[in-house]
Design an enzyme around this catalytic site. Sequence first.
Site, short mmCIF file in Angstrom:
data_model
loop_
_atom_site.label_atom_id
_atom_site.label_comp_id
_atom_site.label_asym_id
_atom_site.label_seq_id
_atom_site.Cartn_x
_atom_site.Cartn_y
_atom_site.Cartn_z
N ARG A 90 -3.25 -26.16 29.35
CA ARG A 90 -3.97 -25.18 28.53
C ARG A 90 -3.16 -23.89 28.39
O ARG A 90 -3.20 -23.24 27.33
CB ARG A 90 -5.35 -24.88 29.11
CG ARG A 90 -6.30 -26.04 29.02
CD ARG A 90 -6.63 -26.34 27.55
NE ARG A 90 -7.50 -27.49 27.46
CZ ARG A 90 -7.21 -28.62 26.83
NH1 ARG A 90 -6.06 -28.76 26.22
NH2 ARG A 90 -8.06 -29.61 26.79
N GLU A 93 -0.63 -24.69 25.84
CA GLU A 93 -1.31 -24.77 24.55
C GLU A 93 -1.62 -23.36 24.01
O GLU A 93 -1.41 -23.09 22.82
CB GLU A 93 -2.61 -25.56 24.72
CG GLU A 93 -3.39 -25.75 23.44
CD GLU A 93 -4.67 -26.52 23.69
OE1 GLU A 93 -4.87 -27.52 22.99
OE2 GLU A 93 -5.47 -26.11 24.56
N SER A 116 11.53 -9.89 27.74
CA SER A 116 12.29 -10.47 28.84
C SER A 116 11.38 -11.21 29.80
O SER A 116 10.26 -10.78 30.09
CB SER A 116 13.02 -9.36 29.59
OG SER A 116 13.63 -9.87 30.76
#
EC number: 4.2.1.104
Length: 165
Positions: A90, A93, A116
């Site tokens: 998740r 995602e 960064s």
Amino acid sequence: MAQNKANTVSQLQSLKNKSGKSYNQLAEETGLTNVYVAQLLRRQAHLKPETAPKLKAALPELPEELIHEMMKPPLRSYDPNIIQDPTVYRLNEAVMHFGESIKEIINEEFGDGIMSAIDFYCSVDKVQGVDGKDRVVLTFDGKYLPHSEQKTEHMVSRTRPLEKQ
């Protein structure tokens, strides 16, 4: 090398579990973020000499040989199967779904560059939402790094004569 890392991580996780302390408690005792403490105990981050005594105080059973191992530059890697864990999946995602918009806003606010992941702070916090339900707050705090125009006059290898072999 990977087996040595796995063995070290197993020992570190065992010590943490035996201590009964959470990552938040260890973070408070060491002055580090909770995610950085987790990274240290997973050998994904380098233990600095000035931090070692604080970690030892927080985890008194941490042996010197593990402290010395943690002070070596780690092999920053991950098990490709970790993506199968629902939480990690998740997170991936969410970054993939929101990534393009986040990139666009970074470029709009800062210019052409990146955030960064080296000069970077990360933490996980728990808050209550307006509906009273628990919510997860992830903070990614990275230094902005602008992309540079590649001028030959700034290229060190071109500003001094090349040594002949």
